[in-house]
Design a protein around this motif. Structure first.
Motif, PDB file in Angstrom:
ATOM      1  N   PRO A   1      -4.370  -0.646  12.069  1.00 59.68           N
ATOM      2  CA  PRO A   1      -3.279  -1.370  11.408  1.00 59.68           C
ATOM      3  C   PRO A   1      -2.182  -0.419  10.926  1.00 59.68           C
ATOM      4  O   PRO A   1      -2.455   0.659  10.413  1.00 59.68           O
ATOM      5  N   GLN A   2      -0.957  -0.846  11.092  1.00 57.28           N
ATOM      6  CA  GLN A   2       0.186  -0.080  10.618  1.00 57.28           C
ATOM      7  C   GLN A   2       0.819  -0.807   9.439  1.00 57.28           C
ATOM      8  O   GLN A   2       0.981  -2.025   9.472  1.00 57.28           O
ATOM      9  N   GLY A   3       1.172  -0.035   8.399  1.00 58.66           N
ATOM     10  CA  GLY A   3       1.886  -0.617   7.273  1.00 58.66           C
ATOM     11  C   GLY A   3       1.043  -0.924   6.058  1.00 58.66           C
ATOM     12  O   GLY A   3       1.465  -1.708   5.207  1.00 58.66           O
ATOM     13  N   LEU A   4      -0.140  -0.307   5.924  1.00 58.67           N
ATOM     14  CA  LEU A   4      -0.966  -0.528   4.742  1.00 58.67           C
ATOM     15  C   LEU A   4      -0.471   0.348   3.586  1.00 58.67           C
ATOM     16  O   LEU A   4      -0.015   1.474   3.787  1.00 58.67           O
ATOM     17  N   LYS A   5      -0.607  -0.155   2.388  1.00 57.13           N
ATOM     18  CA  LYS A   5      -0.189   0.596   1.201  1.00 57.13           C
ATOM     19  C   LYS A   5      -1.211   1.676   0.874  1.00 57.13           C
ATOM     20  O   LYS A   5      -2.408   1.430   0.798  1.00 57.13           O
ATOM     21  N   GLY A   6      -0.730   2.887   0.675  1.00 58.71           N
ATOM     22  CA  GLY A   6      -1.603   4.007   0.364  1.00 58.71           C
ATOM     23  C   GLY A   6      -2.162   3.951  -1.044  1.00 58.71           C
ATOM     24  O   GLY A   6      -1.489   3.512  -1.981  1.00 58.71           O
ATOM     25  N   GLU A   7      -3.414   4.392  -1.181  1.00 60.61           N
ATOM     26  CA  GLU A   7      -4.075   4.489  -2.477  1.00 60.61           C
ATOM     27  C   GLU A   7      -4.755   5.851  -2.586  1.00 60.61           C
ATOM     28  O   GLU A   7      -4.784   6.615  -1.635  1.00 60.61           O
ATOM     29  N   GLU A   8      -5.320   6.127  -3.770  1.00 65.96           N
ATOM     30  CA  GLU A   8      -5.880   7.458  -3.998  1.00 65.96           C
ATOM     31  C   GLU A   8      -7.027   7.767  -3.051  1.00 65.96           C
ATOM     32  O   GLU A   8      -7.148   8.891  -2.563  1.00 65.96           O
ATOM     33  N   PHE A   9      -7.868   6.779  -2.775  1.00 63.55           N
ATOM     34  CA  PHE A   9      -9.058   7.032  -1.975  1.00 63.55           C
ATOM     35  C   PHE A   9      -9.055   6.301  -0.629  1.00 63.55           C
ATOM     36  O   PHE A   9     -10.071   6.274   0.059  1.00 63.55           O
ATOM     37  N   LYS A  10      -7.951   5.705  -0.259  1.00 65.94           N
ATOM     38  CA  LYS A  10      -7.886   5.060   1.052  1.00 65.94           C
ATOM     39  C   LYS A  10      -6.447   4.924   1.509  1.00 65.94           C
ATOM     40  O   LYS A  10      -5.505   5.008   0.707  1.00 65.94           O
ATOM     41  N   ASN A  11      -6.281   4.731   2.801  1.00 64.15           N
ATOM     42  CA  ASN A  11      -4.957   4.558   3.413  1.00 64.15           C
ATOM     43  C   ASN A  11      -4.017   5.703   3.058  1.00 64.15           C
ATOM     44  O   ASN A  11      -2.837   5.497   2.768  1.00 64.15           O
ATOM     45  N   GLN A  12      -4.531   6.916   3.119  1.00 60.83           N
ATOM     46  CA  GLN A  12      -3.752   8.071   2.692  1.00 60.83           C
ATOM     47  C   GLN A  12      -2.837   8.617   3.786  1.00 60.83           C
ATOM     48  O   GLN A  12      -1.919   9.388   3.489  1.00 60.83           O
ATOM     49  N   ASN A  13      -3.093   8.250   5.049  1.00 56.59           N
ATOM     50  CA  ASN A  13      -2.226   8.671   6.139  1.00 56.59           C
ATOM     51  C   ASN A  13      -1.109   7.661   6.354  1.00 56.59           C
ATOM     52  O   ASN A  13      -1.127   6.559   5.800  1.00 56.59           O
ATOM     53  N   ILE A  14      -0.160   7.997   7.220  1.00 54.10           N
ATOM     54  CA  ILE A  14       0.945   7.080   7.495  1.00 54.10           C
ATOM     55  C   ILE A  14       0.427   5.787   8.112  1.00 54.10           C
ATOM     56  O   ILE A  14       0.897   4.698   7.783  1.00 54.10           O
ATOM     57  N   TYR A  15      -0.560   5.889   9.021  1.00 56.61           N
ATOM     58  CA  TYR A  15      -1.206   4.717   9.611  1.00 56.61           C
ATOM     59  C   TYR A  15      -2.708   4.953   9.628  1.00 56.61           C
ATOM     60  O   TYR A  15      -3.172   6.095   9.614  1.00 56.61           O
TER      61      TYR A  15
END
Length: 489
Positions: free
Chosen positions: A233-247
């Motif tokens: 998935p592209q466009g997820l909001k980054g958080e401290e422990f997940k979704n830390q990369n651009i996609y």
């Protein structure tokens, strides 16, 4: 493209690169697959066919840009000896003139059926998308058949790509990534009996209705009576422990009803918590193993990779065997990679330490295996690629079960940190493969994985193990230096 070399010249240049073992720089990989030149991204068409593993991949053999996408191919029987990489599908037809994008393969009636996305753009940049069939015969020759799905279903944009073929209960399917007209990521399912006529079954219903603006590179595997849905998935909001990369790339585990297309599943879980991992693809081999390979890179972050000045960028991950335990996906490097081991450099068991320093690591091509008990320490820290006032660190907090990977101190390439919360086990386990300018770290038997590119300076090769707050008990620590894979006719 008339100013570029012919495909025959490209393939001959690639052969020369590997035959002459050209050493462009100290970052040329030893056992991860990378192109001899140009840009590589998504693995495609991964399959076991005629007694060999077929590894297709996205390849721009001309420049380090995301343009002129071809399909390249290498074959192997053991993940040690490979054929020379060659261009096998080129964007030469009206339905793929702006790129032969991602797709997949499946053995059928003695041939390898391929379906990929043909990308077409007009002068204003408007996109058209075609799902194209090609056939690979038992001699390895590939013939394009042409589009088998030319129309995009109503309600979806032209971001409609990456078909993944599979067979389930005697019926052929492909799952494809899509974007709704209100810019939400989705995945659709098609079925066929002959690979030429495909019928839209509909949109697979998940619990994720607003989960990024596009779902790329989907795949569906039935394992141990569970359905494993892998997608990016592209466009997820980054958080401290997940979704830390651009996609992101991750998975859902559950059960798909092929009649209603309802997918009951658990929560989305990322596949790799490192800096560089995207667009994985999986397949099943003749031993019944479900194997996955990913792209060790990310879209829109090419500027972080200094090998581009040598006209070479990106690589693929090692092949990983997948298994499900307690609704969690585990990833382990294939057992074939044990044959890369050349010499056992370090062998320690049952020792209490607060600091250990390597003294016989001569190059960044090794496997590091560690099993450690916290004893009375609060933290363990692994430092590697040490020298020239640079290093990479992996820290584990025993009490909080938090892992921190930090490459901020590297002089070249991307920087930053990545964090994850690890399921607490009695013993903390690390299996790391270091390969010149890449590493893959498998934690606690592959429950978590962290893959990244780094670009150490010449001489940055050391390893250190430290503890804080007290001693740690090394139950087992082994280090092997690793040979490189071989490319042959």
């Amino acid at each position: 493209m008339k100013n570029f070399k012919s495909l025959e010249e490209v393939n001959l240049d690639g052969e020369k690169f590997y035959k002459d073992n050209i050493q462009c720089d100290n970052w040329k990989l030893n056992y991860h697959f990378e192109p001899p030149f140009g840009l590589i991204n998504d693995p495609n068409g991964l399959s076991y066919f005629n007694g060999e593993y077929y590894l297709f991949f996205q390849w721009n053999p001309y420049t380090c840009e995301h343009k002129y996408k071809h399909w390249g191919l290498v074959k192997t029987k053991n993940f040690i000896d490979y054929t020379m990489p060659k261009v096998v599908i080129a964007p030469t037809d009206w339905y793929d003139k702006d790129g032969c994008y991602s797709g997949s393969a499946l053995s059928h009636n003695g041939k390898l059926e391929l379906i990929y996305t043909g990308n077409v753009k007009d002068a204003k940049g408007n996109r058209e998308s075609y799902q194209v069939r090609a056939i690979c015969d038992d001699n390895g020759s590939i013939t394009k058949v042409g589009p088998v799905v030319s129309d995009i279903p109503k309600g979806y944009t032209a971001h409609f790509r990456d078909p993944k073929i599979f067979k389930y209960k005697g019926i052929y399917y492909f799952i494809i990534g899509a974007q709704t007209e209100d810019l939400k990521g989705r995945v659709l399912l098609y079925s066929s009996e002959d690979f030429n006529t495909w019928t839209l079954k509909g949109e697979i219903e998940t619990a994720y209705k607003d989960f990024g603006f596009m779902w790329e590179c989907p795949g569906l595997i039935n394992m141990d009576n569970k359905d494993l849905f892998i997608f990016s998935p592209q466009g997820l909001k980054g958080e401290e422990f997940k979704n830390q990369n651009i996609y992101q790339s991750g998975y859902l585990i559950g059960n798909l009803d092929y009649d209603t297309l309802m997918f009951n599943h658990n929560e989305f879980k990322e596949l790799d918590m490192g800096f560089d991992f995207y667009a994985p693809q999986s397949f099943r081999d003749d031993k019944g193993r479900d194997i996955m390979i990913g792209w060790m890179g990310l879209p829109e972050e090419d500027e972080q990779h200094p090998t581009s000045k040598y006209n070479r960028i990106h690589c693929l991950t090692m092949a990983r065997e997948l298994s499900i335990k307690d609704d969690v996906l585990y990833q382990r490097p294939l057992e074939e990679y044990n044959n890369l081991r050349k010499e056992l450099l370090v062998d320690i068991e049952g020792v209490d330490i607060n600091k250990w320093v390597s003294n016989n690591i001569e190059e960044n091509s090794y496997e590091f295996l560690l099993e450690v008990n916290e004893k009375n320490a609060s933290q363990v820290e692994l430092r590697f690629a040490i020298g020239n006032n640079e290093d990479v660190t992996l820290k584990y907090d025993f009490e909080k079960s938090i892992v921190i990977l930090d490459r901020t101190n590297m002089k070249l390439g991307g920087k930053g940190i990545r964090k994850l919360k690890l399921h607490k086990e009695e013993t903390f386990k690390i299996q790391m493969f270091m390969d010149k300018s890449s590493f893959e770290i498998y934690l606690n038997d592959g429950r978590e994985v962290m893959s990244s590119r780094i670009y150490p300076q010449d001489g940055s090769i050391g390893i250190e193990l430290l503890s804080k707050g007290g001693d740690i008990r090394i139950d087992k620590m082994k280090i092997w230096n690793l040979i490189g894979v071989r490319y042959n006719e």
